[in-house]
Design an enzyme around this catalytic site. Sequence first.
Site, PDB file in Angstrom:
ATOM      1  N   ASP A 146      28.834  11.971  40.907  1.00  0.00           N
ATOM      2  CA  ASP A 146      29.320  12.215  39.566  1.00  0.00           C
ATOM      3  C   ASP A 146      30.331  11.023  39.170  1.00  0.00           C
ATOM      4  OD1 ASP A 146      31.806  12.802  40.900  1.00  0.00           O
ATOM      5  OD2 ASP A 146      32.037  14.870  39.888  1.00  0.00           O
ATOM      6  N   CYS A 157      31.347  13.606  45.020  1.00  0.00           N
ATOM      7  CA  CYS A 157      32.212  14.068  44.098  1.00  0.00           C
ATOM      8  C   CYS A 157      33.628  13.761  44.426  1.00  0.00           C
ATOM      9  CB  CYS A 157      31.755  15.411  43.637  1.00  0.00           C
ATOM     10  SG  CYS A 157      32.454  16.701  44.597  1.00  0.00           S
ATOM     11  N   THR A 184      35.916  15.815  45.612  1.00  0.00           N
ATOM     12  CA  THR A 184      36.435  16.439  46.867  1.00  0.00           C
ATOM     13  C   THR A 184      35.104  16.473  47.789  1.00  0.00           C
ATOM     14  OG1 THR A 184      35.708  18.470  46.038  1.00  0.00           O
ATOM     15  CG2 THR A 184      38.003  17.904  45.782  1.00  0.00           C
ATOM     16  N   HIS A 213      23.341  20.589  65.038  1.00  0.00           N
ATOM     17  CA  HIS A 213      23.292  22.306  65.281  1.00  0.00           C
ATOM     18  C   HIS A 213      22.644  22.847  64.109  1.00  0.00           C
ATOM     19  CE1 HIS A 213      26.314  22.141  68.971  1.00  0.00           C
ATOM     20  NE2 HIS A 213      25.134  21.489  69.150  1.00  0.00           N
ATOM     21  N   ARG A 273      18.036  26.443  70.621  1.00  0.00           N
ATOM     22  CA  ARG A 273      18.544  27.739  70.131  1.00  0.00           C
ATOM     23  C   ARG A 273      19.314  27.539  68.759  1.00  0.00           C
ATOM     24  NH1 ARG A 273      22.436  24.907  73.117  1.00  0.00           N
ATOM     25  NH2 ARG A 273      24.655  24.836  72.189  1.00  0.00           N
ATOM     26  N   HIS A 274      19.338  26.277  68.376  1.00  0.00           N
ATOM     27  CA  HIS A 274      19.929  26.192  67.033  1.00  0.00           C
ATOM     28  C   HIS A 274      18.865  26.416  65.953  1.00  0.00           C
ATOM     29  CE1 HIS A 274      23.557  24.787  68.931  1.00  0.00           C
ATOM     30  NE2 HIS A 274      22.798  23.704  69.646  1.00  0.00           N
TER      31      HIS A 274
HETATM   32  C1  RB5 Z   1      35.539  16.017  38.815  1.00  0.00           C
HETATM   33  O1  RB5 Z   1      36.940  15.708  38.015  1.00  0.00           O
HETATM   34  C2  RB5 Z   1      35.798  16.662  40.038  1.00  0.00           C
HETATM   35  O2  RB5 Z   1      36.141  18.167  39.550  1.00  0.00           O
HETATM   36  C3  RB5 Z   1      34.555  16.637  40.891  1.00  0.00           C
HETATM   37  O3  RB5 Z   1      34.291  15.553  41.010  1.00  0.00           O
HETATM   38  C4  RB5 Z   1      34.672  17.516  42.179  1.00  0.00           C
HETATM   39  O4  RB5 Z   1      35.822  17.119  42.999  1.00  0.00           O
HETATM   40  C5  RB5 Z   1      34.322  18.878  42.278  1.00  0.00           C
HETATM   41  O5  RB5 Z   1      34.225  19.540  43.237  1.00  0.00           O
END
Ligand code: RB5
Length: 150
Positions: free
Chosen positions: A8, A66, A68, A99, A133-134
Site C-alpha cells: 500500500d 503495509c 505495520t 511449520h 506432523r506439521h
Molecule cells: C496506512 O496508513 C496504514 O494504516 C496501513 O499501511 C497499515 O499499517 C494497516 O495495517
Amino acid sequence: MKVAIACDHAAFRLKEAIRAHLEEQGVSYRDFGIYDAGEKRDYPYASLYACRAIQSGECELGIVLCGTGVGVSMAANKMPGIRAACCGDSFSAQYTRAHNNANVLCMGERVIGEGLACQLVDLFLSTPFEGGRHARRVAQIEALEKGELE
Ligand code: RB5
C-alpha cells in the site's frame, strides 16, 4: 519459483528495497504495485492482487507490505488457500515456512528496517515446509477455512 510482491502507500519504499533485493538475488517476481510514491492504495487491495496470483498458481509465494504488516496479513488471510504471516523477526520468518507452510510474508515499513526485511525475505524464500506432523496441522487450518474443523 515466482514471487508476488505488493504494497500500500505506507510501504512503497520498503517494496522498492525488496524488489531491488530480489533482482540482485536473481529471484523471479511479479510486482503488483503500487508503482509510484505518490500513488494511494488501501492495504486490502495489496493483499488481493498479490494473493490472487498465488491462488491462480502464477506465483508460489508472496510478499505483501503495509505500514505495520498487520493489515495486509489480516486481509490476505481472508482469501482461501492463503496462509499469511506477519513477521518482524528471523525465527518467525523461517519457521512460518517450515511449520505453517506460510505462502505469504507480510511486513511493515514502519516497523522494521530494509536490511532486516531483506534478511527475512531470504529466510522465507529459502526455507522449505517440513511436512510430517506439521502437514496435519496445516490441513486443520484448511478444514477450518471450509468450516469443516470439528
Ligand atoms: C496506512 O496508513 C496504514 O494504516 C496501513 O499501511 C497499515 O499499517 C494497516 O495495517
